[in-house]
Each structure stands twice: as C-alpha cells, then as structure tokens.
Design a protein around this motif. Structure first.
Motif, PDB file in Angstrom:
ATOM      1  N   THR A 124      49.308 -19.258   9.153  1.00  9.41           N
ATOM      2  CA  THR A 124      49.498 -20.607   8.608  1.00  9.41           C
ATOM      3  C   THR A 124      49.029 -20.719   7.157  1.00  9.41           C
ATOM      4  OG1 THR A 124      47.330 -21.269   9.459  1.00  9.41           O
ATOM      5  CG2 THR A 124      49.244 -21.639  10.890  1.00  9.41           C
ATOM      6  N   PHE A 125      48.513 -19.645   6.580  1.00  9.34           N
ATOM      7  CA  PHE A 125      47.966 -19.707   5.229  1.00  9.34           C
ATOM      8  C   PHE A 125      49.065 -19.707   4.178  1.00  9.34           C
ATOM      9  CE2 PHE A 125      44.674 -17.499   7.752  1.00  9.34           C
ATOM     10  CZ  PHE A 125      43.620 -18.389   7.565  1.00  9.34           C
ATOM     11  N   THR A 126      48.709 -20.246   3.005  1.00  9.10           N
ATOM     12  CA  THR A 126      49.561 -20.128   1.824  1.00  9.10           C
ATOM     13  C   THR A 126      48.732 -19.553   0.687  1.00  9.10           C
ATOM     14  OG1 THR A 126      49.065 -22.400   1.166  1.00  9.10           O
ATOM     15  CG2 THR A 126      51.057 -22.050   2.470  1.00  9.10           C
ATOM     16  N   GLY A 127      49.415 -18.966  -0.262  1.00  5.19           N
ATOM     17  CA  GLY A 127      48.718 -18.317  -1.348  1.00  5.19           C
ATOM     18  C   GLY A 127      48.254 -19.295  -2.418  1.00  5.19           C
ATOM     19  N   SER A 128      47.172 -18.927  -3.090  1.00  2.00           N
ATOM     20  CA  SER A 128      46.647 -19.742  -4.188  1.00  2.00           C
ATOM     21  C   SER A 128      47.639 -19.748  -5.350  1.00  2.00           C
ATOM     22  CB  SER A 128      45.309 -19.175  -4.658  1.00  2.00           C
ATOM     23  OG  SER A 128      44.382 -19.122  -3.589  1.00  2.00           O
ATOM     24  N   SER A 129      47.622 -20.814  -6.117  1.00  6.78           N
ATOM     25  CA  SER A 129      48.483 -20.910  -7.284  1.00  6.78           C
ATOM     26  C   SER A 129      47.973 -20.006  -8.399  1.00  6.78           C
ATOM     27  CB  SER A 129      48.511 -22.346  -7.792  1.00  6.78           C
ATOM     28  OG  SER A 129      47.231 -22.696  -8.327  1.00  6.78           O
ATOM     29  N   PRO A 130      48.850 -19.624  -9.322  1.00 15.55           N
ATOM     30  CA  PRO A 130      48.385 -18.838 -10.477  1.00 15.55           C
ATOM     31  C   PRO A 130      47.263 -19.528 -11.234  1.00 15.55           C
ATOM     32  CG  PRO A 130      50.777 -18.772 -10.343  1.00 15.55           C
ATOM     33  CD  PRO A 130      50.324 -19.763  -9.319  1.00 15.55           C
ATOM     34  N   ARG A 131      47.304 -20.856 -11.331  1.00 17.12           N
ATOM     35  CA  ARG A 131      46.237 -21.572 -12.031  1.00 17.12           C
ATOM     36  C   ARG A 131      44.901 -21.428 -11.294  1.00 17.12           C
ATOM     37  NH1 ARG A 131      46.672 -27.900 -13.665  1.00 17.12           N
ATOM     38  NH2 ARG A 131      47.704 -26.991 -15.504  1.00 17.12           N
ATOM     39  N   ALA A 132      44.926 -21.562  -9.959  1.00 19.99           N
ATOM     40  CA  ALA A 132      43.687 -21.423  -9.182  1.00 19.99           C
ATOM     41  C   ALA A 132      43.137 -20.007  -9.296  1.00 19.99           C
ATOM     42  CB  ALA A 132      43.952 -21.784  -7.725  1.00 19.99           C
ATOM     43  N   ILE A 133      43.999 -19.012  -9.258  1.00 22.29           N
ATOM     44  CA  ILE A 133      43.561 -17.626  -9.388  1.00 22.29           C
ATOM     45  C   ILE A 133      42.935 -17.389 -10.763  1.00 22.29           C
ATOM     46  CG2 ILE A 133      44.350 -15.225  -9.499  1.00 22.29           C
ATOM     47  CD1 ILE A 133      46.440 -15.947  -7.361  1.00 22.29           C
ATOM     48  N   ALA A 134      43.572 -17.930 -11.797  1.00 19.94           N
ATOM     49  CA  ALA A 134      43.042 -17.759 -13.157  1.00 19.94           C
ATOM     50  C   ALA A 134      41.682 -18.434 -13.306  1.00 19.94           C
ATOM     51  CB  ALA A 134      44.033 -18.311 -14.168  1.00 19.94           C
ATOM     52  N   ALA A 135      41.525 -19.626 -12.736  1.00 19.86           N
ATOM     53  CA  ALA A 135      40.247 -20.332 -12.820  1.00 19.86           C
ATOM     54  C   ALA A 135      39.157 -19.596 -12.059  1.00 19.86           C
ATOM     55  CB  ALA A 135      40.409 -21.757 -12.284  1.00 19.86           C
ATOM     56  N   PHE A 136      39.510 -19.052 -10.914  1.00 20.64           N
ATOM     57  CA  PHE A 136      38.563 -18.278 -10.102  1.00 20.64           C
ATOM     58  C   PHE A 136      38.100 -17.050 -10.892  1.00 20.64           C
ATOM     59  CE2 PHE A 136      37.062 -15.704  -6.597  1.00 20.64           C
ATOM     60  CZ  PHE A 136      36.660 -16.604  -5.618  1.00 20.64           C
ATOM     61  N   ALA A 137      39.046 -16.333 -11.477  1.00 23.75           N
ATOM     62  CA  ALA A 137      38.715 -15.136 -12.252  1.00 23.75           C
ATOM     63  C   ALA A 137      37.852 -15.485 -13.447  1.00 23.75           C
ATOM     64  CB  ALA A 137      39.989 -14.437 -12.699  1.00 23.75           C
ATOM     65  N   ALA A 138      38.176 -16.575 -14.131  1.00 21.97           N
ATOM     66  CA  ALA A 138      37.414 -16.965 -15.314  1.00 21.97           C
ATOM     67  C   ALA A 138      35.966 -17.280 -14.966  1.00 21.97           C
ATOM     68  CB  ALA A 138      38.078 -18.182 -15.976  1.00 21.97           C
ATOM     69  N   GLU A 139      35.743 -17.922 -13.812  1.00 22.89           N
ATOM     70  CA  GLU A 139      34.379 -18.242 -13.406  1.00 22.89           C
ATOM     71  C   GLU A 139      33.591 -16.973 -13.068  1.00 22.89           C
ATOM     72  OE1 GLU A 139      31.084 -20.620 -12.742  1.00 22.89           O
ATOM     73  OE2 GLU A 139      32.988 -21.051 -13.733  1.00 22.89           O
ATOM     74  N   LEU A 140      34.239 -16.022 -12.405  1.00 21.93           N
ATOM     75  CA  LEU A 140      33.568 -14.759 -12.116  1.00 21.93           C
ATOM     76  C   LEU A 140      33.186 -14.051 -13.409  1.00 21.93           C
ATOM     77  CD1 LEU A 140      35.679 -13.302  -9.146  1.00 21.93           C
ATOM     78  CD2 LEU A 140      33.534 -14.572  -9.022  1.00 21.93           C
ATOM     79  N   GLU A 141      34.129 -13.993 -14.341  1.00 18.66           N
ATOM     80  CA  GLU A 141      33.862 -13.321 -15.618  1.00 18.66           C
ATOM     81  C   GLU A 141      32.758 -14.049 -16.389  1.00 18.66           C
ATOM     82  OE1 GLU A 141      35.010 -10.550 -16.749  1.00 18.66           O
ATOM     83  OE2 GLU A 141      36.887 -10.101 -15.696  1.00 18.66           O
ATOM     84  N   ARG A 142      32.774 -15.372 -16.338  1.00 22.17           N
ATOM     85  CA  ARG A 142      31.749 -16.150 -17.044  1.00 22.17           C
ATOM     86  C   ARG A 142      30.363 -15.827 -16.529  1.00 22.17           C
ATOM     87  NH1 ARG A 142      28.938 -20.859 -17.085  1.00 22.17           N
ATOM     88  NH2 ARG A 142      29.503 -21.435 -14.964  1.00 22.17           N
ATOM     89  N   ARG A 143      30.284 -15.483 -15.264  1.00 18.19           N
ATOM     90  CA  ARG A 143      29.004 -15.149 -14.657  1.00 18.19           C
ATOM     91  C   ARG A 143      28.718 -13.642 -14.656  1.00 18.19           C
ATOM     92  NH1 ARG A 143      26.421 -18.860 -11.101  1.00 18.19           N
ATOM     93  NH2 ARG A 143      27.095 -20.986 -11.578  1.00 18.19           N
ATOM     94  N   GLY A 144      29.528 -12.897 -15.415  1.00 19.45           N
ATOM     95  CA  GLY A 144      29.231 -11.489 -15.637  1.00 19.45           C
ATOM     96  C   GLY A 144      29.813 -10.529 -14.630  1.00 19.45           C
ATOM     97  N   LEU A 145      30.670 -11.023 -13.723  1.00 19.76           N
ATOM     98  CA  LEU A 145      31.239 -10.172 -12.682  1.00 19.76           C
ATOM     99  C   LEU A 145      32.651  -9.745 -13.086  1.00 19.76           C
ATOM    100  CD1 LEU A 145      30.320  -9.147  -9.865  1.00 19.76           C
ATOM    101  CD2 LEU A 145      31.533 -11.085  -8.873  1.00 19.76           C
ATOM    102  N   SER A 146      32.900  -8.461 -13.107  1.00 23.32           N
ATOM    103  CA  SER A 146      34.215  -7.951 -13.468  1.00 23.32           C
ATOM    104  C   SER A 146      35.233  -8.337 -12.404  1.00 23.32           C
ATOM    105  CB  SER A 146      34.163  -6.428 -13.615  1.00 23.32           C
ATOM    106  OG  SER A 146      35.442  -5.903 -13.893  1.00 23.32           O
ATOM    107  N   ALA A 147      36.379  -8.875 -12.865  1.00 23.57           N
ATOM    108  CA  ALA A 147      37.401  -9.338 -11.914  1.00 23.57           C
ATOM    109  C   ALA A 147      38.789  -9.004 -12.432  1.00 23.57           C
ATOM    110  CB  ALA A 147      37.282 -10.850 -11.705  1.00 23.57           C
ATOM    111  N   THR A 148      39.636  -8.535 -11.518  1.00 21.91           N
ATOM    112  CA  THR A 148      41.030  -8.257 -11.833  1.00 21.91           C
ATOM    113  C   THR A 148      41.902  -8.869 -10.737  1.00 21.91           C
ATOM    114  OG1 THR A 148      40.940  -6.134 -10.669  1.00 21.91           O
ATOM    115  CG2 THR A 148      40.516  -6.091 -13.036  1.00 21.91           C
ATOM    116  N   VAL A 149      43.172  -9.049 -11.046  1.00 23.01           N
ATOM    117  CA  VAL A 149      44.138  -9.551 -10.067  1.00 23.01           C
ATOM    118  C   VAL A 149      45.064  -8.399  -9.701  1.00 23.01           C
ATOM    119  CG1 VAL A 149      45.949 -11.228  -9.572  1.00 23.01           C
ATOM    120  CG2 VAL A 149      44.019 -11.869 -11.045  1.00 23.01           C
ATOM    121  N   ARG A 150      45.163  -8.111  -8.432  1.00 20.74           N
ATOM    122  CA  ARG A 150      45.981  -6.983  -7.989  1.00 20.74           C
ATOM    123  C   ARG A 150      47.460  -7.240  -8.263  1.00 20.74           C
ATOM    124  NH1 ARG A 150      45.250  -4.612  -2.057  1.00 20.74           N
ATOM    125  NH2 ARG A 150      43.290  -3.961  -3.035  1.00 20.74           N
ATOM    126  N   LEU A 151      48.115  -6.209  -8.764  1.00 25.13           N
ATOM    127  CA  LEU A 151      49.566  -6.265  -8.946  1.00 25.13           C
ATOM    128  C   LEU A 151      50.233  -6.077  -7.592  1.00 25.13           C
ATOM    129  CD1 LEU A 151      51.992  -6.325 -10.907  1.00 25.13           C
ATOM    130  CD2 LEU A 151      51.773  -3.828 -11.080  1.00 25.13           C
TER     131      LEU A 151
END
Length: 326
Positions: free
Chosen positions: A282-309
């Motif tokens: 029943t799940f749906t995928g996060s939007s590109p905007r939500a993924i980008a915001a999530f990644a930015a917060e991780l990076e802001r806190r010093g955690l390396s983050a990438t989005v899988r192709l």
C-alpha cells in the motif's frame, strides 16, 4: 556448477586433481559448456557432460529493461524460483544483484520478496551459478547481495561463493552484503578476512516504526544492530552503507532525517536513499522534493547521503521488486 559433485566425479574417473582447476578456470572466464574446454581430453568432456550438469540452475525466463538491466528467473533442481539481476551503469560498472535464498522469511512490509512463500537457503554453487550466468554474457565487476533473501541467515554459503567471485572479475572490495540487521551474521562478517562491504537495511530511525516496517526489529532491536555495525567498523575500518527506502508520509520527513542523523556516526556510516519501487504493498514513493529535503538535512548534520539510481523498474528488477515473476 556443483563443484563438490565435479570433484567427486573427477576422482571416480581417476583424473588428476588439477583437472578441477582447469574446468573452473574455463567456467569463471565465461565458457558455456565443457565442449569449449580444449585442454581437456574429449572423452573427459563427454563424461562430464553426462554426469555433471554445467549449471545447478535452469533458466526459465529473461527480461531486458530499456536502461540495459537484465533480470533472469532461474529454478533450482528442486523447482525453487530465484531471480538475479545484471545492472549496467554509464560509468562502466557491470554490477550483479545476487540472491541468497528462494523467497525470504523476514516479511518486510515494503518488499515484494517478503510476500513470497519462503523456500530455502541456496547452496554456494547455486549462488555462484547466478553470477556465472551473467559472466557468460560478458564482463562483470561488482556484486551486491541485495536480491532475494537475508544473506546473513545463509552466510556460510554466501561467503563460500564470495571466495570464488574474484575469479570472475569481482573483487572482494567491490562486493557488498546487505542485512536487515541479523546480528550474528554481522559479527561473523566482522571477523571474516575477506574485505567485503556491509550494507544495513534500516528504513527508520524510530524503533517502533522500524518494527512496523521490518518485524525482525523485535528480535534484533535497532540499538543493538547499530552497535554491531559500529563493531564491524572498528574491526574492518570500512564504512557501513545504510539503505533507506523513501516512503511517502511514513519515513521521509525532515524530522525523521534529523533522528537518523542523531542515530548514525558520520565517521562510520553513509546513507543511500532508495526511491520506492512499486510492489503490491500500500506504500507510495516519496516525491523528489521530499527526497531532496531529507538528503539536505542529513548533509547539513554531517552525514554523507546519496540517492540510488533506480535500474530495471520497468521489468520489476529494481530494489524490493524481486518476486519470481518476469
């Protein structure tokens, strides 16, 4: 190829021990049958063709994606279905996604494999034959144990297959074993001399939410899993990759990104965010905007983050989609 059967058959035929090495060298280099092994006597090639099947697997179906990904549905001698995937990337990598079990007993809520009926662990030869199938199609150089099953439950056979992968062109440093957090396996892998990589399937920093998504959290609580991964890093000095599937409205808020950053030591962990690939859940995928915001917060806190192709989504070959159908 069932290597144990090969060795016992060669012994019964009175052949010298080096014959097994010759046969394996041909096989690992992509030969598709005994007939190609020209440094073996014809009588021996004929005898092996009758007595030792060249593969433990039967190819049932194959699907090819528009992005170059290939998925193959295989069956074992006792009819267990297996899927494996070859992913080709623009940087030249030819990476294999290998299965360690037929089905999976751990029933993660977002994963199609978890909805299958669990069959059994695969033998080392059955795991290796997935890689050999694609080696016969061409070059391979990376492997991830992120296909069907929980590799740590079948770690002895997974490691036995890994010891042979360099002969195909896949080095140990280019091989990753994924786990939902099966602590005994993580501990064993930390003591393993092969420099294999560890990937942790995490998906939520909150233990209660993680248990909803991944029932295994009740058996191996998140805090203990993170401690085991930190011990792996201490023993191997190799960073742990954290897999985090992005589920809309479930685990993708900026607050949840902060919680994830608080949980993980950036010296030991890297986060690989995975866009959700459709299954029957029943799940749906996060939007590109939500993924980008999530990644930015991780990076802001010093955690390396990438989005899988994402590769092979159009043939149900992407992460979480393997369910023995092509």
């Amino acid at each position: 190829m069932d290597l144990a059967l090969l060795e016992s058959t060669l012994a019964e035929l009175g052949e010298p021990a080096y014959r097994a090495r010759q046969i394996w060298e041909w096989t690992a280099q992509g030969a598709d049958g005994y007939a190609q092994m020209t440094n073996l006597p014809v009588r021996l090639r004929d005898a092996l063709s009758e007595r030792v099947p060249f593969s433990t697997m039967t190819v049932e179906r194959e699907a090819r994606s528009a992005d170059g990904t290939i998925k193959v549905l295989l069956s074992t001698h006792d009819g267990r279905p297996i899927e494996a995937v070859l992913m080709r990337y623009r940087d030249g990598r030819h990476s294999l996604c290998l299965s360690s079990q037929s089905g999976c007993p751990l029933t993660c809520a977002f994963c199609a494999t978890g909805a299958m009926r669990f069959g059994r662990n695969l033998t080392a030869s059955e795991i290796l034959d997935q890689a050999l199938h694609f080696r016969r199609l061409g070059r391979v150089d990376h492997a991830v144990f992120m296909g069907m099953g929980e590799p740590m439950i079948n770690l002895a056979n997974v490691l036995a297959a890994c010891r042979r992968l360099p002969d195909l062109g896949i080095g140990h440093r280019h091989t990753a074993i994924s786990t939902v957090g099966w602590i005994p396996g993580i501990t064993t892998l930390a003591a393993e001399p092969m420099p294999l990589r560890l990937a942790l399937s995490l998906h939520a920093a909150d233990p209660a939410l993680r248990e909803e998504l991944m029932p295994v959290n009740a058996r191996y609580p998140l805090a203990e899993v993170i401690a085991a991964c930190e011990a792996f890093y201490a023993a191997k000095r190799r960073m742990v990759f954290v897999e985090y599937v992005m589920l809309a409205g479930v685990n993708d808020s900026v607050g949840q990104a902060r919680a994830l950053a608080d949980l993980l030591d950036p010296r030991m962990f890297k986060v690989n965010m995975i866009p959700y690939n459709p299954t029957d859940s029943t799940f749906t995928g996060s939007s590109p905007r939500a993924i980008a915001a999530f990644a930015a917060e991780l990076e802001r806190r010093g955690l390396s983050a990438t989005v899988r192709l994402t590769r092979g989504r159009d043939i149900d070959a992407a992460c979480g989609q393997l369910a023995a159908r092509v």
